[in-house]
Design a protein around this motif. Sequence first.
Motif: not given
Lengths: 328, 273
Positions: A26, A30, A33, A35, A280-281, A284-285, A292, A295-296, B119, B123, B126-127, B130, B213
Amino acid sequence: MLHRLQFTAKKLVRMALLLLGVSLTAFLLMDASPLDPLQTNVGQAALGAMSPDQVAKLEDYWGVNTPAAERYLGWLSSALRGDLGTSLLYRRPVLEVVGQRLGSSLWLLLFAWAASGALGLAFGLIAGTHRGRWPDRLIRGFCLTLSSTPSFWLALLLLMVFAVWLEVLPIGLSVPIGAAAESVTLAQRLRHALLPALTLSVTGLSNIALHTREKVADVLDSDYILFARARGEGHILRRHVLRNVALPALTLQFASIGEIIGGSVLVEQVFSYPGLGQAAVSAGLGGDMPLLLGITVATAALVFGGNLAADLLYGVIDPRIRRGAART
Amino acid sequence: MRGNRRKTTLLLLIFAAGVLCALSLTGELLAETASAADFSRKNLPPCPACPFGTDWMGRDMLARTLAGLSLSLRVGALTAAASGAVALVLGTAAAALGGWADALISWVIDLVMGVPHILLIILISLACGRGFWGVTAGVALTHWTSLARLVRGEVLQLKETPWLRMSRRLGVSRSALLRNHLLPHLLPQFLTGVILQFPHAILHEASVTFLGFGLPPEQPATGIILEESMAYLTTGRWWLALFPGLSLVLLVVLFALIGERLRLLLSPAAAQE
């Protein structure tokens, strides 16, 4: 007794390794990402207007400049001491947020878990014992439709019928709007949880029912049932079918934990129910990595815990497994 | 009627293939119409001119629904193929190599199964930043586990069969073993497994897109349509949510039926049932 302990210890070690793997996976996902947490949360316009000092401060807060390995190891070492970090969005310890959210989701999850298991088993038994006849066809058709229905769409439909059209149930949240926390009664909470719980119960149901049906059909085709019938035994369902179906039913029941939690993410989002899934949503957003991650890991722990419980309960239910384990 | 199981299944398959082709084709053709706003006819309930109604921008919901379904189909096909490939490779590798490779692959399967699919897809999406590839990668990388387990179990069982042991002793090459003995046994099960992935893949894509997502909001995906409909729920515009969702359910049911029929037909034990 010793082998039971050994067995449990082995499973616990495996579970710990899996949890480590989950947290690492996880984290890496992340971290990969593209973002940018700053752009997501602060916004392009505000970011442009800020002084470089302020931007650097924010980058520090969201952990942009720290190397990934250092961040993970830091997280891991404090996680082992029971500190999962601080949620960047809620500005409170992750453990606290997860605990609170899980607390409000728990009844929903438990109800859905129990209801889908009990109904699934009952449907499976009915369909399996009436194979090929109308109850079987009805249940199979029902299950096929249910498993093909996205749970969030079902939630939308239920909202439209009960909250908008009939106006008998509230449209969302877990308590009435504007009510003080102390004045909320249990009845109000139940009324708010009714639709989410109903939607969630349906998600795991069809899988359990269809698998139970197959198993019941297998058992009914076996030689020992034929023999029992030939001897004129009564109570075949209770004495033979239920006992032999109990083990796979248990597996299915505990395997459905993950599915129920996954479904709760969607259902809570539709009903604006302030539970773990909704957190969680938003994590994530909003790019809230610690939350996150927390929670995971927490949900994975629940799922693995369920698997462990199933493994341990096999021995309790089935004497063959108990004795088999004792011999090896 | 009993002897006709094969025929009806074949007919169903042809019918389904036709529906799918027509859907993906119309979806392509309607991509323009689906996002064309026309404010002279906004918020229309279903009527003969636009059977599924229109939304608050006057976009035709029928066109949007069809375009969304064709998008779902594409994601579904891509993810089912990708996760099938992963499952085949890892499943056979685990069974054929044994030892630590088997242990490692089984561990990874447990790992992926331990996190709720939604979930994990979030993840992974996101990685990948999206969007289309995010959600496709997410669904593909979460759905291979049960199929990989199935393949592993099958290969393990096949490895111990008399004819395979015999041919190994007779010096038949590995590739010939694979081609002549393993694949013919594996293929039917594997193909049904892949087809049965389709419903899950489509539903998960829609769910993740619904949560924000997945596919971007400018694309008429079913998840996007339903997410938008949520804002208009309380004002009684039921058609925005009802028809797109219902079409999705019908599509998924079609796939589930095909998969189920194929499974029954291809497994020798159940074919004559």
